[in-house]
Design a protein around this motif. Structure first.
Motif, PDB file in Angstrom:
ATOM      1  N   GLY A   1       0.830  -1.192   0.000  1.00 46.61           N
ATOM      2  CA  GLY A   1       0.000   0.000   0.000  1.00 46.61           C
ATOM      3  C   GLY A   1       0.864   1.241   0.000  1.00 46.61           C
ATOM      4  N   ASP A   2       0.308   2.338   0.493  1.00 43.43           N
ATOM      5  CA  ASP A   2       1.010   3.613   0.363  1.00 43.43           C
ATOM      6  C   ASP A   2       2.238   3.737   1.257  1.00 43.43           C
ATOM      7  N   LYS A   3       2.469   2.812   2.185  1.00 41.02           N
ATOM      8  CA  LYS A   3       3.728   2.820   2.931  1.00 41.02           C
ATOM      9  C   LYS A   3       4.924   2.603   2.003  1.00 41.02           C
ATOM     10  N   LEU A   4       4.673   2.010   0.851  1.00 44.89           N
ATOM     11  CA  LEU A   4       5.744   1.832  -0.136  1.00 44.89           C
ATOM     12  C   LEU A   4       6.334   3.172  -0.560  1.00 44.89           C
ATOM     13  N   LEU A   5       5.543   4.232  -0.493  1.00 47.37           N
ATOM     14  CA  LEU A   5       5.983   5.542  -0.965  1.00 47.37           C
ATOM     15  C   LEU A   5       6.971   6.209  -0.006  1.00 47.37           C
ATOM     16  N   THR A   6       6.988   5.779   1.246  1.00 49.20           N
ATOM     17  CA  THR A   6       7.877   6.398   2.242  1.00 49.20           C
ATOM     18  C   THR A   6       8.744   5.362   2.934  1.00 49.20           C
ATOM     19  N   GLU A   7       8.839   4.198   2.363  1.00 50.57           N
ATOM     20  CA  GLU A   7       9.466   3.061   3.034  1.00 50.57           C
ATOM     21  C   GLU A   7      10.960   3.249   3.247  1.00 50.57           C
TER      22      GLU A   7
ATOM     23  N   PHE B   1      19.561 -11.250   2.300  1.00 50.77           N
ATOM     24  CA  PHE B   1      18.638 -10.576   1.394  1.00 50.77           C
ATOM     25  C   PHE B   1      18.110  -9.298   2.040  1.00 50.77           C
ATOM     26  N   THR B   2      17.741  -9.385   3.304  1.00 54.40           N
ATOM     27  CA  THR B   2      17.191  -8.243   4.022  1.00 54.40           C
ATOM     28  C   THR B   2      18.250  -7.175   4.284  1.00 54.40           C
ATOM     29  N   GLN B   3      19.510  -7.584   4.398  1.00 56.25           N
ATOM     30  CA  GLN B   3      20.585  -6.653   4.710  1.00 56.25           C
ATOM     31  C   GLN B   3      21.121  -5.915   3.479  1.00 56.25           C
ATOM     32  N   ALA B   4      20.649  -6.226   2.289  1.00 57.79           N
ATOM     33  CA  ALA B   4      21.130  -5.539   1.087  1.00 57.79           C
ATOM     34  C   ALA B   4      20.933  -4.031   1.223  1.00 57.79           C
ATOM     35  N   ALA B   5      21.953  -3.276   0.852  1.00 58.25           N
ATOM     36  CA  ALA B   5      21.924  -1.815   1.017  1.00 58.25           C
ATOM     37  C   ALA B   5      21.187  -1.162  -0.139  1.00 58.25           C
ATOM     38  N   ASN B   6      19.875  -1.294  -0.128  1.00 59.45           N
ATOM     39  CA  ASN B   6      19.053  -0.749  -1.204  1.00 59.45           C
ATOM     40  C   ASN B   6      18.613   0.678  -0.898  1.00 59.45           C
ATOM     41  N   PRO B   7      18.715   1.559  -1.872  1.00 57.12           N
ATOM     42  CA  PRO B   7      18.137   2.892  -1.698  1.00 57.12           C
ATOM     43  C   PRO B   7      16.615   2.807  -1.782  1.00 57.12           C
ATOM     44  N   PRO B   8      15.902   3.839  -1.363  1.00 56.77           N
ATOM     45  CA  PRO B   8      14.453   3.840  -1.541  1.00 56.77           C
ATOM     46  C   PRO B   8      14.091   3.722  -3.018  1.00 56.77           C
ATOM     47  N   LEU B   9      12.948   3.148  -3.293  1.00 55.34           N
ATOM     48  CA  LEU B   9      12.446   3.111  -4.663  1.00 55.34           C
ATOM     49  C   LEU B   9      12.274   4.531  -5.208  1.00 55.34           C
ATOM     50  N   ASP B  10      12.427   4.680  -6.505  1.00 59.74           N
ATOM     51  CA  ASP B  10      12.236   5.970  -7.166  1.00 59.74           C
ATOM     52  C   ASP B  10      10.744   6.230  -7.321  1.00 59.74           C
ATOM     53  N   VAL B  11      10.105   6.585  -6.198  1.00 57.19           N
ATOM     54  CA  VAL B  11       8.651   6.754  -6.235  1.00 57.19           C
ATOM     55  C   VAL B  11       8.240   7.944  -7.099  1.00 57.19           C
ATOM     56  N   ALA B  12       9.115   8.935  -7.281  1.00 52.94           N
ATOM     57  CA  ALA B  12       8.788  10.041  -8.182  1.00 52.94           C
ATOM     58  C   ALA B  12       8.650   9.529  -9.609  1.00 52.94           C
TER      59      ALA B  12
END
Length: 260
Positions: A128-134, A180-191
């Motif tokens: 849901g919309d938590k994906l936008l600020t995750e 897998f959980t520890q991967a240093a991923n940046p936030p998704l490009d929600v813009a």
């Protein structure tokens, strides 16, 4: 079946193509799951094949029968998204509908942003919309601890405990899941969501902890949001109403954006 990615991972997948199939769909399972548990057992293979889809589903790296690593760098989101595109290249498929659930929805969104021309429709389930600020942060650390705990009875948060129990039931490599959980991923490009050209469906249960799919749908230029009554994160995926929402979306029957 399996194929080897450009960075050396063996990815297991199914490719079920009925004679005279009309379109193809690629399915991306959630965290600690696999293609059999996430899609076959929950009835999606059978439901899609009845509608003459070519059904392609992979075990994501670190899961199921695919290759595993205990190095978090192996699980960067860009690698996971690239796996999706490389699989359809391997199969000689130009465009597919793309459906990801939970963690798989995050990978589906990343793949769509990276190669939007390859996907006719994008379906994001269990988010849901938590994906936008995750931000993973503390919750990611708690998931790592849950995966590595010697005794699952020491896990006090029910949501985390359910994932640990699920991983144990599936016989998953918990060290790989922790990495897998520890991967240093940046936030998704929600813009970038607003720039995607394809129709997008966000669908989740009424009791989903990841936020409101209707609000998530508003981030896309061609978004539709559907809430499945009475369902939580785990009960929504096999539910007949979720299947109905997905098929109505693909058939173009969700005329009103952000419908409930």
């Amino acid at each position: 079946m399996d194929f080897i990615t450009t960075d050396g991972f063996a990815l297991a997948y199914d490719d079920n193509a009925p004679a005279g199939y009309e379109r193809a769909i690629l399915l991306i399972h959630g965290f600690a799951s696999n293609r059999n548990e996430g899609w076959k057992r929950t009835g999606w293979y059978a439901a899609l094949e009845r509608r003459r889809f070519r059904v392609i589903a992979l075990d994501q790296r670190g899961h199921g029968q695919s290759g595993k690593s205990h190095d978090p760098a192996a699980y960067l989101r860009e690698n996971l998204a690239r796996d999706v595109v490389e699989l359809i290249d391997h199969l000689g498929v130009n465009r597919v509908d793309l459906f990801g659930y939970s963690m798989g929805a995050r990978i589906a969104a990343a793949a769509a942003l990276a190669a939007p021309e390859r996907f006719s429709n994008l379906i994001l389930g269990g988010v849901g919309d938590k994906l936008l600020t995750e931000r993973m942060g503390e919750r990611g650390d708690l998931m790592v601890a849950a995966m590595l705990a010697e005794d699952p009875e020491t896990i006090t948060e029910p949501f985390l405990k359910s994932f640990r129990q699920f991983a144990d039931e599936q016989g998953e490599d918990r060290q790989a899941l922790a990495a897998f959980t520890q991967a240093a991923n940046p936030p998704l490009d929600v813009a970038g969501f607003a720039t995607l050209p394809m129709p997008v469906l966000a669908v989740a249960g009424e009791r989903e902890t990841n936020g409101d799919p209707v609000e998530l749908a508003r981030a896309f230029a061609h978004g539709h949001g559907v809430v499945i009554p009475g369902c939580d994160h785990f009960s929504a995926i096999p539910h007949a109403l979720t299947k109905a929402a997905v098929f109505d979306f693909i058939d173009g029957l969700l005329d009103d954006p952000w419908a409930r």
